[in-house]
Design a protein around this motif. Structure first.
Motif, PDB file in Angstrom:
ATOM      1  N   ALA A 169       2.246  -9.839  -6.750  1.00 14.17           N
ATOM      2  CA  ALA A 169       2.610  -8.425  -6.625  1.00 14.17           C
ATOM      3  C   ALA A 169       3.455  -7.976  -7.818  1.00 14.17           C
ATOM      4  N   ASP A 170       3.763  -6.702  -7.843  1.00 13.69           N
ATOM      5  CA  ASP A 170       4.575  -6.131  -8.911  1.00 13.69           C
ATOM      6  C   ASP A 170       5.962  -6.759  -8.894  1.00 13.69           C
ATOM      7  N   SER A 171       6.406  -7.242 -10.057  1.00 16.15           N
ATOM      8  CA  SER A 171       7.697  -7.930 -10.132  1.00 16.15           C
ATOM      9  C   SER A 171       8.872  -7.013  -9.825  1.00 16.15           C
ATOM     10  N   SER A 172       8.700  -5.705 -10.017  1.00 18.91           N
ATOM     11  CA  SER A 172       9.795  -4.769  -9.761  1.00 18.91           C
ATOM     12  C   SER A 172      10.121  -4.676  -8.271  1.00 18.91           C
ATOM     13  N   ASN A 173       9.151  -5.015  -7.428  1.00 21.27           N
ATOM     14  CA  ASN A 173       9.359  -4.957  -5.976  1.00 21.27           C
ATOM     15  C   ASN A 173       9.542  -6.347  -5.365  1.00 21.27           C
ATOM     16  N   ARG A 174       9.801  -7.345  -6.217  1.00 19.82           N
ATOM     17  CA  ARG A 174       9.840  -8.732  -5.764  1.00 19.82           C
ATOM     18  C   ARG A 174      10.909  -8.961  -4.688  1.00 19.82           C
ATOM     19  N   ASP A 175      12.136  -8.493  -4.937  1.00 15.27           N
ATOM     20  CA  ASP A 175      13.226  -8.702  -3.973  1.00 15.27           C
ATOM     21  C   ASP A 175      12.925  -8.033  -2.636  1.00 15.27           C
ATOM     22  N   MET A 176      12.344  -6.843  -2.694  1.00 15.98           N
ATOM     23  CA  MET A 176      12.009  -6.119  -1.474  1.00 15.98           C
ATOM     24  C   MET A 176      10.938  -6.880  -0.673  1.00 15.98           C
ATOM     25  N   LEU A 177       9.949  -7.427  -1.382  1.00 16.12           N
ATOM     26  CA  LEU A 177       8.891  -8.178  -0.716  1.00 16.12           C
ATOM     27  C   LEU A 177       9.428  -9.478  -0.127  1.00 16.12           C
ATOM     28  N   ILE A 178      10.364 -10.106  -0.837  1.00 14.04           N
ATOM     29  CA  ILE A 178      10.962 -11.343  -0.328  1.00 14.04           C
ATOM     30  C   ILE A 178      11.694 -11.074   0.979  1.00 14.04           C
ATOM     31  N   GLN A 179      12.457  -9.995   1.029  1.00 13.10           N
ATOM     32  CA  GLN A 179      13.184  -9.652   2.249  1.00 13.10           C
ATOM     33  C   GLN A 179      12.233  -9.264   3.376  1.00 13.10           C
ATOM     34  N   LYS A 180      11.143  -8.593   3.020  1.00 13.87           N
ATOM     35  CA  LYS A 180      10.190  -8.143   4.035  1.00 13.87           C
ATOM     36  C   LYS A 180       9.422  -9.315   4.638  1.00 13.87           C
ATOM     37  N   ARG A 181       8.959 -10.235   3.794  1.00 10.96           N
ATOM     38  CA  ARG A 181       8.167 -11.359   4.283  1.00 10.96           C
ATOM     39  C   ARG A 181       9.036 -12.487   4.831  1.00 10.96           C
TER      40      ARG A 181
END
Length: 218
Positions: A169-181
């Motif tokens: 996925a887009d690296s700019s949203n990496r932290d958000m995706l980590i928290q979501k998943r």
């Protein structure tokens, strides 16, 4: 280059053998000390380069595409416990690592850690084994024990899979995706605990009403 052994130093210029500790060659006057220092520096730099190569190889391990900070963010709770368990599993190669939560409340723990597919498969397997007298009950006990033994390993594989999908996925949203998943989900386990209680209350009320009707009938 100056060659040496325990008893002598050989001059790189003329090849003359000199006593250990000599600063200059007794034949041509070439400095032995400076060349010895250069040799030591060269050897030290070569060792540093080897260590750096080993370190780079470890960092670029394809099986770990996340940092410790990202892993801590993903785990959300009990980070130190799971990070230590994961480290032992990866360093030893052993899949066995006891987890009391995955043993005592296996399906609930899997839902809590967002391993939904694993949780559903576990519950279905438990239900099917429960339908088989005796052998099925033994199978259920074996399933609980396996959940306790391999729970941490299954969770590590789940974490790796999630990070593999996140890396695409887009690296700019990496932290958000980590928290979501990552993190935990307490809602589903609570619902699963409430459902049997509600069903039990409904069944009790039904039989109570049935008993009251039978009393008036007689």
């Amino acid at each position: 280059m100056t060659y040496s052994n325990e008893d002598s130093l050989f001059c790189s210029k003329c090849g003359k053998s000199n006593d250990v500790g000599s600063l200059f060659c007794s034949n041509c006057g070439n400095s032995l000390k400076n060349e010895e220092i250069v040799e030591e520096v060269s050897t030290t730099q070569e060792n540093l380069n080897k260590n750096q190569d080993v370190k780079t190889e470890y960092i670029n391990d394809s099986s770990k595409n996340y940092t410790d900070e990202e892993l801590s963010l993903f785990l959300e709770k009990n980070q130190l416990y799971y990070m230590e368990k994961f480290r032992v599993i990866e360093s030893t190669g052993s899949k066995v690592s006891w987890n009391w939560c995955s043993f005592l409340i296996s399906g609930y723990w899997m839902f809590y850690r967002k391993m939904y597919i694993q949780a559903i498969l576990y519950i279905v397997a438990n239900f099917v084994l429960g339908l088989i007298p005796f052998i099925g009950w033994i199978g259920n006990i074996a399933l609980w024990i396996c959940a306790g033994l391999f729970g941490n390993y299954f969770y590590l594989e789940h974490v790796k899979k999630q990070f593999c999908e996140i890396s695409c996925a887009d690296s700019s949203n990496r932290d958000m995706l980590i928290q979501k998943r990552g993190g935990t989900n307490i809602v589903i386990p609570i619902i699963l605990l409430i459902i049997p209680v509600v069903i039990g209350i409904i069944v009790a009320m039904f039989f109570a009403a049935l008993g009251t009707m039978s009393y008036y009938y007689y």
